[in-house]
Design a protein around this motif. Structure first.
Motif, mmCIF file in Angstrom:
data_model
loop_
_atom_site.group_PDB
_atom_site.id
_atom_site.type_symbol
_atom_site.label_atom_id
_atom_site.label_comp_id
_atom_site.label_asym_id
_atom_site.label_seq_id
_atom_site.Cartn_x
_atom_site.Cartn_y
_atom_site.Cartn_z
ATOM 1 N N GLU A 1 51.846 37.581 48.976
ATOM 2 C CA GLU A 1 50.979 36.195 48.733
ATOM 3 C C GLU A 1 50.281 35.814 49.148
ATOM 4 O O GLU A 1 48.932 35.496 48.118
ATOM 5 C CB GLU A 1 52.231 35.546 50.064
ATOM 6 N N PHE A 2 49.723 36.957 49.982
ATOM 7 C CA PHE A 2 47.439 37.741 50.450
ATOM 8 C C PHE A 2 47.041 37.950 49.361
ATOM 9 O O PHE A 2 46.586 37.415 49.036
ATOM 10 C CB PHE A 2 47.975 38.274 51.700
ATOM 11 N N VAL A 3 47.379 38.965 49.498
ATOM 12 C CA VAL A 3 47.624 39.462 47.754
ATOM 13 C C VAL A 3 46.972 38.901 46.317
ATOM 14 O O VAL A 3 45.983 38.298 45.384
ATOM 15 C CB VAL A 3 47.638 41.169 46.905
ATOM 16 N N CYS A 4 48.349 37.561 45.803
ATOM 17 C CA CYS A 4 48.072 37.046 44.296
ATOM 18 C C CYS A 4 46.911 35.899 45.178
ATOM 19 O O CYS A 4 45.971 35.646 44.415
ATOM 20 C CB CYS A 4 49.153 36.717 44.361
ATOM 21 N N GLU A 5 46.975 35.767 46.383
ATOM 22 C CA GLU A 5 46.050 33.966 46.590
ATOM 23 C C GLU A 5 44.399 34.755 46.537
ATOM 24 O O GLU A 5 44.103 34.295 46.320
ATOM 25 C CB GLU A 5 46.494 33.762 47.993
ATOM 26 N N SER A 6 44.535 35.637 47.115
ATOM 27 C CA SER A 6 43.131 36.479 47.022
ATOM 28 C C SER A 6 42.398 37.129 46.080
ATOM 29 O O SER A 6 41.494 36.635 45.804
ATOM 30 C CB SER A 6 43.352 37.618 48.789
ATOM 31 N N ILE A 7 42.639 37.244 44.914
ATOM 32 C CA ILE A 7 42.800 37.494 43.405
ATOM 33 C C ILE A 7 42.360 36.441 42.768
ATOM 34 O O ILE A 7 41.062 35.879 42.501
ATOM 35 C CB ILE A 7 43.533 38.205 43.037
ATOM 36 N N ALA A 8 42.839 35.194 43.643
ATOM 37 C CA ALA A 8 43.029 33.999 42.628
ATOM 38 C C ALA A 8 41.707 32.921 43.084
ATOM 39 O O ALA A 8 40.895 33.028 42.098
ATOM 40 C CB ALA A 8 44.410 33.264 42.464
ATOM 41 N N LEU A 9 41.118 33.457 44.518
ATOM 42 C CA LEU A 9 40.393 33.147 44.496
ATOM 43 C C LEU A 9 39.251 33.838 44.539
ATOM 44 O O LEU A 9 38.188 33.066 43.928
ATOM 45 C CB LEU A 9 40.836 32.693 46.271
ATOM 46 N N PHE A 10 39.673 34.941 44.227
ATOM 47 C CA PHE A 10 38.077 36.333 43.344
ATOM 48 C C PHE A 10 37.842 35.298 41.896
ATOM 49 O O PHE A 10 36.762 35.468 42.308
ATOM 50 C CB PHE A 10 38.255 37.138 44.214
ATOM 51 N N GLU A 11 39.321 35.315 41.214
ATOM 52 C CA GLU A 11 38.762 34.982 40.162
ATOM 53 C C GLU A 11 37.803 33.593 40.448
ATOM 54 O O GLU A 11 36.663 33.093 39.632
ATOM 55 C CB GLU A 11 39.928 34.928 39.746
ATOM 56 N N LYS A 12 38.445 32.210 40.715
ATOM 57 C CA LYS A 12 37.918 31.606 41.079
ATOM 58 C C LYS A 12 36.466 30.777 41.127
ATOM 59 O O LYS A 12 35.656 30.351 40.296
ATOM 60 C CB LYS A 12 38.615 29.898 42.040
ATOM 61 N N CYS A 13 35.823 31.838 42.083
ATOM 62 C CA CYS A 13 34.951 32.195 42.854
ATOM 63 C C CYS A 13 33.442 33.002 41.531
ATOM 64 O O CYS A 13 32.740 32.671 41.526
ATOM 65 C CB CYS A 13 34.210 32.545 43.949
ATOM 66 N N TYR A 14 34.516 33.901 41.778
ATOM 67 C CA TYR A 14 33.327 35.528 40.631
ATOM 68 C C TYR A 14 34.114 35.392 40.215
ATOM 69 O O TYR A 14 33.173 36.479 38.779
ATOM 70 C CB TYR A 14 33.466 36.300 42.029
ATOM 71 N N GLY A 15 34.883 35.271 39.678
ATOM 72 C CA GLY A 15 35.425 36.231 38.172
ATOM 73 C C GLY A 15 34.238 35.948 37.003
ATOM 74 O O GLY A 15 34.732 37.327 36.150
ATOM 75 N N LEU A 16 33.775 34.883 36.412
ATOM 76 C CA LEU A 16 32.751 35.084 35.397
ATOM 77 C C LEU A 16 31.491 36.371 35.639
ATOM 78 O O LEU A 16 31.342 36.767 35.006
ATOM 79 C CB LEU A 16 32.124 33.769 34.786
ATOM 80 N N GLU A 17 30.669 36.345 36.716
ATOM 81 C CA GLU A 17 29.850 37.119 37.041
ATOM 82 C C GLU A 17 30.775 38.412 37.524
ATOM 83 O O GLU A 17 29.835 39.613 37.115
ATOM 84 C CB GLU A 17 29.455 36.653 38.888
#
Length: 118
Positions: free
Chosen positions: A18-34
């Motif tokens: 749960e921690f890993v999936c939520e962290s990656i989803a948040l990273f993608e939301k904030c920094y994915g395009l960059e």
């Protein structure tokens, strides 16, 4: 990132997922395009730990990771990815998977295939 995962995993491995999936989803939301490559690598690392062949292979918490991988993959489209998951027999009883699968076809403007899945 892996140090945090190790700490969480020592207590309850299922919470690590749960921690890993939520962290990656948040990273993608904030920094994915960059940071496209880093986002893709995070998704691939999560799949190697929790994807096919593991006890979590049909866990719906992995669905955002597959979506991210489809978005940032260099070798396959989102529709290809979801087709392969279906061919492997993963998420066959998951309504969330079918909703995601239909959505990737709608986003790809392939309405006939989306209707077929529905």
């Amino acid at each position: 990132f892996s140090v945090l995962c190790d700490v969480v995993a020592r207590q309850r491995p299922e919470r690590n997922l749960e921690f890993v999936c939520e962290s990656i989803a948040l990273f993608e939301k904030c920094y994915g395009l960059e940071y496209k490559e880093e986002t893709r690598e995070l998704a691939l690392e999560a799949l190697s730990k929790y994807g096919p062949g593991t006890s979590f292979e049909n866990d719906e918490r992995m669905l955002p990771i597959y979506r991210i991988l489809g978005k940032y993959s260099r070798s396959m489209t989102s529709t290809d990815l979801y087709d392969k998951l279906h061919e492997k027999g993963l998420f066959t009883t998951s309504a969330a998977f079918y909703c995601d699968w239909i959505e990737v076809y709608i986003l790809a403007n392939q309405m006939d295939k989306a209707k077929e899945i529905l």
